[in-house]
Motif scaffolding. Structure first.
Motif, PDB file in Angstrom:
ATOM      1  N   SER A  60     -50.377  11.522 -13.485  1.00  0.00           N
ATOM      2  CA  SER A  60     -50.484  10.675 -12.303  1.00  0.00           C
ATOM      3  C   SER A  60     -51.912  10.693 -11.777  1.00  0.00           C
ATOM      4  CB  SER A  60     -49.541  11.169 -11.214  1.00  0.00           C
ATOM      5  OG  SER A  60     -49.986  12.437 -10.727  1.00  0.00           O
ATOM      6  N   ALA A  61     -52.210   9.811 -10.836  1.00  0.00           N
ATOM      7  CA  ALA A  61     -53.535   9.778 -10.231  1.00  0.00           C
ATOM      8  C   ALA A  61     -53.845  11.117  -9.563  1.00  0.00           C
ATOM      9  CB  ALA A  61     -53.621   8.636  -9.225  1.00  0.00           C
ATOM     10  N   TRP A  81     -60.265   6.006 -19.152  1.00  0.00           N
ATOM     11  CA  TRP A  81     -59.141   6.058 -20.085  1.00  0.00           C
ATOM     12  C   TRP A  81     -59.583   5.568 -21.461  1.00  0.00           C
ATOM     13  CZ3 TRP A  81     -58.657   5.370 -14.957  1.00  0.00           C
ATOM     14  CH2 TRP A  81     -57.627   6.054 -14.292  1.00  0.00           C
ATOM     15  N   PRO A  87     -53.972   2.740 -18.078  1.00  0.00           N
ATOM     16  CA  PRO A  87     -53.153   3.268 -16.971  1.00  0.00           C
ATOM     17  C   PRO A  87     -52.195   2.219 -16.443  1.00  0.00           C
ATOM     18  CG  PRO A  87     -55.359   2.764 -16.208  1.00  0.00           C
ATOM     19  CD  PRO A  87     -55.391   2.589 -17.702  1.00  0.00           C
ATOM     20  N   THR A  91     -50.352   3.705 -11.271  1.00  0.00           N
ATOM     21  CA  THR A  91     -51.438   4.688 -11.261  1.00  0.00           C
ATOM     22  C   THR A  91     -52.690   4.098 -10.641  1.00  0.00           C
ATOM     23  OG1 THR A  91     -50.579   5.799 -13.243  1.00  0.00           O
ATOM     24  CG2 THR A  91     -52.901   6.142 -12.729  1.00  0.00           C
ATOM     25  N   LEU A  92     -53.042   2.871 -11.010  1.00  0.00           N
ATOM     26  CA  LEU A  92     -54.225   2.232 -10.452  1.00  0.00           C
ATOM     27  C   LEU A  92     -54.065   1.986  -8.951  1.00  0.00           C
ATOM     28  CD1 LEU A  92     -55.144  -0.339 -13.255  1.00  0.00           C
ATOM     29  CD2 LEU A  92     -56.189   1.885 -12.779  1.00  0.00           C
ATOM     30  N   PHE A  95     -54.805   5.224  -7.187  1.00  0.00           N
ATOM     31  CA  PHE A  95     -56.244   5.460  -7.084  1.00  0.00           C
ATOM     32  C   PHE A  95     -56.853   4.564  -6.002  1.00  0.00           C
ATOM     33  CE2 PHE A  95     -56.131   7.495 -11.329  1.00  0.00           C
ATOM     34  CZ  PHE A  95     -56.949   8.582 -11.057  1.00  0.00           C
ATOM     35  N   ILE A 102     -62.120   0.670  -9.031  1.00  0.00           N
ATOM     36  CA  ILE A 102     -61.550   0.490 -10.371  1.00  0.00           C
ATOM     37  C   ILE A 102     -62.434  -0.487 -11.137  1.00  0.00           C
ATOM     38  CG2 ILE A 102     -59.522  -0.127 -11.712  1.00  0.00           C
ATOM     39  CD1 ILE A 102     -59.091   2.233  -9.814  1.00  0.00           C
ATOM     40  N   ALA A 262     -61.904   4.766 -13.160  1.00  0.00           N
ATOM     41  CA  ALA A 262     -61.757   4.909 -11.717  1.00  0.00           C
ATOM     42  C   ALA A 262     -62.800   5.918 -11.253  1.00  0.00           C
ATOM     43  CB  ALA A 262     -60.350   5.386 -11.353  1.00  0.00           C
TER      44      ALA A 262
END
Length: 270
Positions: A60-61, A81, A87, A91-92, A95, A102, A262
């Motif tokens: 996870s983030a 990644w 992701p 997840t994004l 973040f 991002i 990220a």
């Protein structure tokens, strides 16, 4: 430079990124993440960061941020990644809620095309060799950082170009410049490692954009790499929404991977 032979990255962009780091860079496979450290440049985002390989795809983030803090004591957070581990949207979003930026880029490969590349008819493109020309390159690259950069950023560019010049001297690649009445209008580098030729730091002075200098540099570099290394795979990286994508496609590049990262700037750290 240390390389853990057990580490297996899918992305040729990320693999070549590691090869271009300063000589003291160390990267290790830590299971769920690959940790990249550059002690000589602790504030260099993409010299001190985590790569998420397939083994870490379920992290996870919050878990990734914790893994970063376990391995780094620096003023930024940067996570990338591998190209086969994109992701999830959840997840994004996590973040994003934590204040991260991002970034999405494309990795492009030069396609073998039936028609040969055009021959250059200009004498204004040449390899960078002299101390004077290398200083012109560094000055242009520092200028392209923008008005809000500090002395540390400029010094980092200078140190990175010491590394690039060492690689050119060692026979790992070339640096090219395009000139107009003696002024450096644009420049780029291309380096070859393990069968992959990677373009680096493609920059054009704002006063010389849309005049074909970048096209001339790309063609000159591809031709030189073919002469020196044969038909190696030639790759470059471009922002997903950048104007440069159309130019790269016109020359013969095609997207072959997506890279997501990220990061959080020091001023926005919690």
């Amino acid at each position: 430079m240390h390389y853990d032979q057990r580490m297996d990255l899918t992305s040729p962009i990320l693999r070549s990124d590691l090869a271009l780091l300063p000589a003291d860079a160390i990267w290790r496979d830590c299971g769920d993440v690959i940790s990249v450290h550059t002690s000589s440049a602790p504030n260099f985002f993409w010299g001190n960061y985590l790569i998420v390989p397939r083994t870490g795809s379920s992290c996870s983030a919050a878990q990734l941020v914790e893994l970063f803090h376990q391995r780094f004591d620096c003023d930024h957070i940067a996570i990338a990644w591998d190209s086969d581990v994109l992701p999830s949207r959840a997840t994004l979003n996590a973040f994003d809620r934590m204040g991260f930026e991002i970034d999405q880029c494309h990795g492009l490969s030069f396609a073998e095309i039936a028609e040969p590349l055009m021959e250059l008819s200009t004498n204004d493109v040449r390899q960078i060799e002299s101390d004077e020309d290398w200083q012109r390159v560094v000055s242009l690259q520092q200028m392209m950082l923008g008005e809000n950069t500090n002395l540390a950023d400029r010094e980092l560019v200078s140190r990175r170009f010491q590394r690039f010049r060492q690689l050119v001297s060692a026979g790992n690649g070339f640096w090219f410049g395009a000139f107009s009445d003696g002024q450096l209008a644009a420049d780029l580098g291309i380096f070859v490692f393990d069968g992959i030729a990677r373009f680096q730091q493609i920059e054009t002075h704002p006063s010389f954009r849309r005049r074909g200098y970048c096209t001339q540099l790309l063609i000159a570099a591809i031709q030189q790499v073919r002469r020196a290394f044969g038909h190696v795979r030639i790759v470059l990286e471009a922002e997903a929404d950048s104007d440069a994508l159309a130019l790269y496609r016109k020359i013969g590049f095609a997207p072959t991977e997506t890279l997501i990262s990220a990061f959080k700037l020091p001023k926005s750290l919690i």
